[in-house]
Design an enzyme around this catalytic site. Structure first.
Site, mmCIF file in Angstrom:
data_model
loop_
_atom_site.group_PDB
_atom_site.id
_atom_site.type_symbol
_atom_site.label_atom_id
_atom_site.label_comp_id
_atom_site.label_asym_id
_atom_site.label_seq_id
_atom_site.Cartn_x
_atom_site.Cartn_y
_atom_site.Cartn_z
ATOM 1 N N LYS A 199 -0.665 -21.894 -15.518
ATOM 2 C CA LYS A 199 -0.657 -23.360 -15.576
ATOM 3 C C LYS A 199 -1.705 -23.898 -16.553
ATOM 4 O O LYS A 199 -1.746 -25.096 -16.835
ATOM 5 C CB LYS A 199 -0.864 -23.938 -14.178
ATOM 6 C CG LYS A 199 0.318 -23.638 -13.254
ATOM 7 C CD LYS A 199 0.069 -24.102 -11.841
ATOM 8 C CE LYS A 199 1.298 -23.852 -10.976
ATOM 9 N NZ LYS A 199 1.680 -22.431 -10.891
ATOM 10 N N VAL A 209 1.594 -15.551 -7.329
ATOM 11 C CA VAL A 209 1.576 -14.296 -6.588
ATOM 12 C C VAL A 209 2.299 -14.496 -5.260
ATOM 13 O O VAL A 209 2.137 -15.521 -4.595
ATOM 14 C CB VAL A 209 0.141 -13.783 -6.352
ATOM 15 C CG1 VAL A 209 -0.454 -13.264 -7.638
ATOM 16 C CG2 VAL A 209 -0.749 -14.860 -5.765
#
Length: 661
Positions: free
Chosen positions: A424, A463
């Protein structure tokens, strides 16, 4: 009317008797079966003597032969597992077990006749005994099975996927426990199709739809513990075509280590659906910055931080220092490491510390006191909407926390400093992404100074199973009956398992020369809408939509959240090269000079002290040139101040040129 009443009463009585028998504890059932067989085998021996000897048979004189024969047959039945198996589930293996049992019993009968010749019992009586014993043993089990088969079962019917050794053992355990009723097996091996294993027919996977229709099974248990993740993913993708609850037995490593049993059934791990086979780690890279050294992990209680701690601990550092702001999270990871230490010969010293990474003086004192050599900086706020609504806390933790921790590392002559970054940070549209990119710029700019610390950052995507992942959210929503909330039909994300990410972070840090930007190969992006639909099916439900209005779970599209992107990226530009590890890339990206960066940091500190939200956001937009938000300031405190309008930002107040290196 009277006759129907009698029939109903008989059915009720029969069902009560069946329920009573099935509900008995296993030891009681075993005792009843052994006692019945003791009598049955004894009577079979007596009947054989009568047939062979006729009127010359003296029951009292034949007691030794009958006793020996009965005892040996009973012992053989025990060893053959006839008292462990559930009678109502037994198939062809009952015939085999009965035949072996009576054959060995007949041999004992013949030997007994030879040992006691004075009793005048001919050896041929053993054949008669074998016949009577086989009829009794098979007949008694068959009658019991028929009697109990008519009982309406409340046990879940299940299909076992995998007819190998693990599947056979799972079938035995399930039959013994009685919690599930295995009705069939699936296997990819054509040589097994049509055969029976532990009484269960083995079918090809393509017959699953037929089996579900014929058996009423609504649950599939995976018994392929040693299959690769790629193979498991292929199996799961096939199973997601059906609304079946898919569960699995433990991994073969857990079975071998004794951490789990074959019948420890659990929900399918989503990493089997999205994950990939791990690349064997480079042991030299793993140990380079860890083994025998003093290591500090900030954010030690978070998803990535905790996994880093667990993996670092196994690599035997001299000392592992845990820094965590949350008392609960610190207690949890320390306790897990203590449990892990109990299984090791010489575990390292663990130092749990409460504290924040943006306490500059404390960070230096920690590194100096414990002579830290390697730092893994995982402390950060990572939830996009929450950081968007708490602008200054995101700045303090993600920017100032990184700045102060890095400065402390340089002053304390730490050898290696690794920043855990995020995808990001690339072309960010959110405050969280912008602050993480700013943190990267801090490391890149300070690498130009003359110091001994190797600074690097490792950038990767989502994740699985982390606190902010959609996977735990989807599971919770499905269990509660829905709806499952997806922000957009086309939104995609990269996913990686937490253990793989942590392992790659450690190896990347060992390859750093200084100022490196490492990017982890995340594989193929995943469409979140597809993920939600697969999870609904794997948990035994159907998706409710226009094509299936009677489905169980609705998927509701709620729209992108403020500052959220449809697609995430991992690289700024295209200048990237490989490294010693096939899943770790090195990116060459522009960054700010230390002089320019320092001025931005001063502006950011001034805005922070004044709580000037517009000014702080403006600094982020100048420093991180790629940061082009479509929303205004969404900080909740700022929005609720008098005269504030949502979506309004201040005028640009920082105006000096950007000087990239």
């Amino acid at each position: 009317m009277h006759w129907n009443h009698v029939k109903n009463k008989q059915k009720s009585t029969l069902k009560s008797a069946q329920d009573f028998i099935v509900g008995l504890d296993r030891p009681i059932k075993t005792s009843i079966a052994v006692s019945a067989d003791l009598v049955g085998f004894g009577l079979s021996a007596v009947a054989a003597c009568w047939i062979v000897l006729g009127s010359a048979f003296d029951p009292r004189a034949a007691v030794p032969v009958i006793a020996v024969t009965t005892a040996v047959t009973l012992l053989t039945a025990t060893l053959r597992g006839l008292y462990r198996a559930v009678i109502r589930y037994m198939g062809i293996e009952l015939v085999v077990a009965a035949a072996v049992t009576v054959t060995i019993g007949a041999l004992a009968a013949a030997m007994a006749a030879l040992v006691f010749p004075s009793l005048a019992i001919p050896v041929r009586w053993a054949l008669a005994y074998a016949g009577f014993a086989f009829i009794y043993l098979g007949g008694s089990r068959y009658i019991t099975r028929v009697a109990l088969a008519s009982r309406p079962s409340t046990i879940d019917s299940v299909i076992i996927y995998g007819a190998g050794e693990a599947g056979a053992q799972l079938a035995i355990n399930l039959q013994s426990e009685g919690e599930f009723l295995p009705v069939a097996m699936l296997d990819d091996d054509p040589e097994l199709h049509g055969k029976r294993i532990k009484g269960l027919p083995v079918h090809a996977p393509r017959e699953l739809e037929y089996l579900v229709r014929e058996t009423g099974a609504r649950r599939v248990l995976l018994a392929i513990p040693n299959a690769s993740r790629r193979r498991r993913r292929q199996v799961l993708e096939r199973l997601t075509e059906f609304p079946l609850l898919v569960q699995t037995m433990p991994d073969v490593r857990d079975l071998v280590s004794g951490r789990a049993r074959v019948d420890d059934i659990r929900d399918v791990d989503v990493k089997d659906l999205l994950g990939r086979d791990p690349v064997p780690p480079n042991v030299q890279l793993l140990e380079s910055c860890i083994t025998g050294k003093n290591v500090l992990v900030t954010g030690a209680g978070g998803s990535i931080g905790a996994e880093l701690c667990r993996q670092i601990f196994r690599l035997r550092p001299a000392k592992l220092v845990l820094l965590e702001l949350s008392e609960t999270a610190l207690y949890r990871i320390e306790r897990r490491l203590r449990v892990q230490a109990a299984k090791m010969d010489e575990p390292c010293e663990v130092v749990p510390l409460l504290g924040s990474a943006h306490h500059r003086r404390r960070m230096f004192e920690i590194m100096r006191t414990f002579e830290i050599q390697s730092v893994y900086h995982a402390a950060a706020y990572k939830h996009v909407p929450i950081v968007e609504q708490n602008l200054f806390e995101g700045i303090h933790n993600n920017i100032f926390g990184t700045w102060f921790t890095m400065q402390a590392a340089i002053e304390a002559d730490v050898e290696s400093f690794v920043l855990i970054s995020t995808d990001k940070a690339v072309n960010p549209s959110s405050v969280m992404g912008a602050t993480k990119r700013f943190a990267e710029l801090i490391l890149q700019a300070h690498n130009d100074l003359d110091h001994a610390t190797r600074l690097c950052m490792v950038r990767f995507g989502n994740v699985l199973e982390s606190s902010g992942s959609v996977v735990p959210l989807f599971k919770e929503q499905i269990r509660s009956g829905g709806p499952v909330t997806v922000t957009h039909r086309d939104i995609v994300r990269y996913f990686m398992t937490i253990p793989e990410a942590a392992q790659l972070v450690i190896q990347a840090g060992a390859m750093a020369h200084g100022g490196d930007v490492f990017v982890l190969d995340m594989g193929k992006p995943v469409k979140i809408d597809d993920l939600a639909r697969r999870m609904v099916n794997l948990m035994g439900c159907t998706v409710r939509d226009e094509d299936n209005p009677e489905g169980d779970i609705e998927i509701r599209y709620i729209g992108l959240r403020p500052a959220e992107k449809l697609y995430e990226e991992l690289l700024i530009g295209s200048n990237v090269s490989g490294t010693e590890h096939p899943r770790i890339l090195r990116a060459d990206e522009e960054y700010l000079s230390l002089d320019v960066l320092s001025r931005y940091l001063q502006e950011l500190e001034a805005a922070s002290e004044a709580l000037d939200y517009g000014r702080a956001r403006d600094v982020l937009m100048h420093a991180v040139l790629e940061y082009t938000p479509e929303n205004g300031v969404d900080d909740l405190v700022w929005l609720n101040q008098p005269g504030t309008e949502r979506g309004v930002s201040s005028e640009r107040v920082v105006d000096f040129p950007r000087k990239p290196n």
